[in-house]
Design a protein around this motif. Structure first.
Motif, PDB file in Angstrom:
ATOM      1  N   ALA A  39      37.027  40.128  31.905  1.00 16.72           N
ATOM      2  CA  ALA A  39      36.135  39.008  31.590  1.00 16.72           C
ATOM      3  C   ALA A  39      36.775  37.675  31.955  1.00 16.72           C
ATOM      4  O   ALA A  39      36.083  36.749  32.396  1.00 16.72           O
ATOM      5  N   VAL A  40      38.091  37.548  31.773  1.00 17.06           N
ATOM      6  CA  VAL A  40      38.794  36.333  32.197  1.00 17.06           C
ATOM      7  C   VAL A  40      38.673  36.168  33.710  1.00 17.06           C
ATOM      8  O   VAL A  40      38.393  35.080  34.220  1.00 17.06           O
ATOM      9  N   ALA A  41      38.885  37.263  34.446  1.00 16.70           N
ATOM     10  CA  ALA A  41      38.780  37.210  35.907  1.00 16.70           C
ATOM     11  C   ALA A  41      37.379  36.813  36.344  1.00 16.70           C
ATOM     12  O   ALA A  41      37.213  35.977  37.251  1.00 16.70           O
ATOM     13  N   ARG A  42      36.354  37.369  35.717  1.00 12.51           N
ATOM     14  CA  ARG A  42      34.975  37.032  36.096  1.00 12.51           C
ATOM     15  C   ARG A  42      34.666  35.568  35.833  1.00 12.51           C
ATOM     16  O   ARG A  42      34.004  34.894  36.639  1.00 12.51           O
ATOM     17  N   LEU A  43      35.144  35.069  34.699  1.00 14.54           N
ATOM     18  CA  LEU A  43      34.917  33.659  34.377  1.00 14.54           C
ATOM     19  C   LEU A  43      35.588  32.762  35.415  1.00 14.54           C
ATOM     20  O   LEU A  43      34.994  31.777  35.880  1.00 14.54           O
ATOM     21  N   ALA A  44      36.815  33.104  35.798  1.00 11.06           N
ATOM     22  CA  ALA A  44      37.529  32.307  36.794  1.00 11.06           C
ATOM     23  C   ALA A  44      36.834  32.370  38.152  1.00 11.06           C
ATOM     24  O   ALA A  44      36.726  31.359  38.861  1.00 11.06           O
ATOM     25  N   ARG A  45      36.336  33.543  38.518  1.00 12.45           N
ATOM     26  CA  ARG A  45      35.642  33.673  39.814  1.00 12.45           C
ATOM     27  C   ARG A  45      34.356  32.860  39.831  1.00 12.45           C
ATOM     28  O   ARG A  45      34.021  32.238  40.841  1.00 12.45           O
ATOM     29  N   ARG A  46      33.640  32.857  38.721  1.00 13.69           N
ATOM     30  CA  ARG A  46      32.408  32.059  38.663  1.00 13.69           C
ATOM     31  C   ARG A  46      32.704  30.570  38.826  1.00 13.69           C
ATOM     32  O   ARG A  46      31.846  29.811  39.286  1.00 13.69           O
ATOM     33  N   ALA A  47      33.912  30.176  38.451  1.00 16.05           N
ATOM     34  CA  ALA A  47      34.309  28.776  38.594  1.00 16.05           C
ATOM     35  C   ALA A  47      34.876  28.481  39.976  1.00 16.05           C
ATOM     36  O   ALA A  47      35.298  27.352  40.243  1.00 16.05           O
ATOM     37  N   GLY A  48      34.886  29.487  40.853  1.00 15.08           N
ATOM     38  CA  GLY A  48      35.313  29.262  42.226  1.00 15.08           C
ATOM     39  C   GLY A  48      36.712  29.703  42.561  1.00 15.08           C
ATOM     40  O   GLY A  48      37.174  29.503  43.692  1.00 15.08           O
ATOM     41  N   HIS A  49      37.422  30.325  41.619  1.00 16.18           N
ATOM     42  CA  HIS A  49      38.778  30.797  41.883  1.00 16.18           C
ATOM     43  C   HIS A  49      38.746  32.160  42.576  1.00 16.18           C
ATOM     44  O   HIS A  49      37.862  32.989  42.290  1.00 16.18           O
ATOM     45  N   LEU A  50      39.721  32.384  43.449  1.00 18.83           N
ATOM     46  CA  LEU A  50      39.929  33.711  44.009  1.00 18.83           C
ATOM     47  C   LEU A  50      40.939  34.422  43.119  1.00 18.83           C
ATOM     48  O   LEU A  50      42.085  33.989  42.986  1.00 18.83           O
ATOM     49  N   VAL A  51      40.501  35.492  42.482  1.00 15.36           N
ATOM     50  CA  VAL A  51      41.328  36.183  41.497  1.00 15.36           C
ATOM     51  C   VAL A  51      41.451  37.653  41.876  1.00 15.36           C
ATOM     52  O   VAL A  51      40.443  38.315  42.169  1.00 15.36           O
ATOM     53  N   GLU A  52      42.675  38.147  41.868  1.00 17.13           N
ATOM     54  CA  GLU A  52      42.933  39.571  42.051  1.00 17.13           C
ATOM     55  C   GLU A  52      43.488  40.115  40.735  1.00 17.13           C
ATOM     56  O   GLU A  52      44.364  39.498  40.119  1.00 17.13           O
ATOM     57  N   ARG A  53      42.975  41.273  40.329  1.00 16.92           N
ATOM     58  CA  ARG A  53      43.345  41.825  39.025  1.00 16.92           C
ATOM     59  C   ARG A  53      44.028  43.164  39.173  1.00 16.92           C
ATOM     60  O   ARG A  53      43.607  44.008  39.965  1.00 16.92           O
ATOM     61  N   ASP A  54      45.087  43.352  38.397  1.00 20.30           N
ATOM     62  CA  ASP A  54      45.764  44.640  38.281  1.00 20.30           C
ATOM     63  C   ASP A  54      46.012  44.877  36.799  1.00 20.30           C
ATOM     64  O   ASP A  54      46.986  44.388  36.230  1.00 20.30           O
ATOM     65  N   GLY A  55      45.094  45.599  36.161  1.00 23.31           N
ATOM     66  CA  GLY A  55      45.210  45.818  34.725  1.00 23.31           C
ATOM     67  C   GLY A  55      45.101  44.510  33.969  1.00 23.31           C
ATOM     68  O   GLY A  55      44.126  43.772  34.111  1.00 23.31           O
ATOM     69  N   ASN A  56      46.118  44.201  33.161  1.00 22.55           N
ATOM     70  CA  ASN A  56      46.126  42.971  32.382  1.00 22.55           C
ATOM     71  C   ASN A  56      46.784  41.814  33.117  1.00 22.55           C
ATOM     72  O   ASN A  56      47.029  40.760  32.511  1.00 22.55           O
ATOM     73  N   HIS A  57      47.092  42.000  34.391  1.00 23.43           N
ATOM     74  CA  HIS A  57      47.689  40.932  35.163  1.00 23.43           C
ATOM     75  C   HIS A  57      46.713  40.372  36.182  1.00 23.43           C
ATOM     76  O   HIS A  57      46.033  41.145  36.894  1.00 23.43           O
ATOM     77  N   LEU A  58      46.646  39.047  36.268  1.00 20.91           N
ATOM     78  CA  LEU A  58      45.783  38.376  37.231  1.00 20.91           C
ATOM     79  C   LEU A  58      46.628  37.541  38.174  1.00 20.91           C
ATOM     80  O   LEU A  58      47.596  36.896  37.762  1.00 20.91           O
ATOM     81  N   ASP A  59      46.250  37.545  39.450  1.00 22.64           N
ATOM     82  CA  ASP A  59      46.817  36.647  40.436  1.00 22.64           C
ATOM     83  C   ASP A  59      45.742  35.645  40.845  1.00 22.64           C
ATOM     84  O   ASP A  59      44.658  36.047  41.307  1.00 22.64           O
ATOM     85  N   LEU A  60      46.036  34.372  40.702  1.00 23.02           N
ATOM     86  CA  LEU A  60      45.204  33.323  41.267  1.00 23.02           C
ATOM     87  C   LEU A  60      45.693  33.099  42.697  1.00 23.02           C
ATOM     88  O   LEU A  60      46.876  32.758  42.888  1.00 23.02           O
ATOM     89  N   VAL A  61      44.838  33.292  43.668  1.00 27.84           N
ATOM     90  CA  VAL A  61      45.237  33.220  45.071  1.00 27.84           C
ATOM     91  C   VAL A  61      44.697  31.933  45.671  1.00 27.84           C
ATOM     92  O   VAL A  61      43.490  31.652  45.598  1.00 27.84           O
ATOM     93  N   ILE A  62      45.591  31.147  46.269  1.00 28.78           N
ATOM     94  CA  ILE A  62      45.227  29.858  46.864  1.00 28.78           C
ATOM     95  C   ILE A  62      45.678  29.854  48.313  1.00 28.78           C
ATOM     96  O   ILE A  62      46.592  30.608  48.703  1.00 28.78           O
ATOM     97  N   PRO A  63      45.091  29.022  49.172  1.00 27.42           N
ATOM     98  CA  PRO A  63      45.561  28.928  50.553  1.00 27.42           C
ATOM     99  C   PRO A  63      46.990  28.416  50.611  1.00 27.42           C
ATOM    100  O   PRO A  63      47.383  27.545  49.828  1.00 27.42           O
ATOM    101  N   ALA A  64      47.797  28.947  51.520  1.00 29.17           N
ATOM    102  CA  ALA A  64      49.165  28.483  51.685  1.00 29.17           C
ATOM    103  C   ALA A  64      49.162  27.067  52.221  1.00 29.17           C
ATOM    104  O   ALA A  64      48.290  26.685  52.988  1.00 29.17           O
TER     105      ALA A  64
END
Length: 249
Positions: free
Chosen positions: A224-249
């Motif tokens: 649910a945290v990942a979905r909320l972040a994605r709706r706000a425009g973030h690129l999020v990758e999830r692995d269990g309870n860990h999230l990566d916020l991915v940004i352009p280099a």
């Protein structure tokens, strides 16, 4: 949901609150004895400038930080959310909260401090200098001193609600949160590979903290945290309870 923030070394001066009252801080029954000992030690240490500089990792040009510690019990206070400054807190931008979002943030945000342990967003504190890696003379590491008190407290909190842990490594070592959602910030290179973002991760974590603190949604798990972040425009990758916020280099 509780969003657990690191503090910052930079802190706003002044305040309009009364001097520090440790008994008025959140979780006094659990954390009061360690807080009292550390405050007493910091005030005493301020009387020995060379020892204080060595323990706090500051130079002679930063003796104002030692002066803050000397006046720890007499300086005016500010709510913790307003006391801390720096990159993460600039992105959080608590000063722009409306009354409604401030109320929501008050119940969702907490700060893990090397001096005070777990602070509520509105806990009144003075400016001070003590980092997770500081080593006070004649005592163990701050992690060794805090974990017997913070570990059981954080475990009780995590047993009743979702915790999103945005702390850096040194502050995460002060107390473990079982089952917490953890977050890294990764930069995506043109070839698609990822690299860990260091300094600027604070800005992105501050933005995520603002989103979580002010949203009307009440995420119950990492998904649910990942979905909320994605709706706000973030690129999020999830692995269990860990999230990566991915940004352009």
């Amino acid at each position: 949901m509780l969003v657990l923030l690191p503090p910052s070394e930079t802190k706003r001066d002044g305040g309009d609150g009364p001097p520090l009252d440790l008994a008025a801080l959140s979780h006094d029954a659990d954390l009061g004895p360690v807080r009292t000992d550390l405050c007493d030690e910091l005030v005493a240490l301020a009387g020995d400038r060379p020892a204080a500089r060595a323990a706090l990792g500051v130079s002679q040009r930063q003796d104002a930080e030692i002066d803050r510690n000397a006046a720890l019990r007499t300086n005016p206070t500010l709510p913790a959310l307003d006391r801390y400054t720096g990159v993460l807190y600039d992105a959080l931008d608590a000063g722009s909260f409306t009354r409604a979002t401030r109320d929501r943030a008050r119940s969702r945000l907490a700060v893990c401090s090397a001096l005070f342990g777990l602070l509520g967003a509105d806990d009144p504190i003075p400016p001070y200098r003590l980092s997770a890696g500081s080593k006070l003379p004649g005592s163990g590491t701050l992690a060794a001193r805090w974990r017997p008190a913070l570990d059981p407290l954080l475990a009780r909190i995590a047993d009743g609600e979702l915790v999103v842990d945005l702390r850096s490594g040194g502050y995460a070592a002060l107390g473990t949160v079982p089952g917490a959602v953890t977050v890294n910030v990764l930069a995506r290179r043109p070839d698609g590979s990822r690299s860990v973002v260091s300094h600027h991760n604070k800005s992105h974590k501050g933005g995520l903290a603002r989103l979580l603190a002010t949203s009307r949604a009440e995420p119950a798990d990492a998904g649910a945290v990942a979905r909320l972040a994605r709706r706000a425009g973030h690129l999020v990758e999830r692995d269990g309870n860990h999230l990566d916020l991915v940004i352009p280099a």
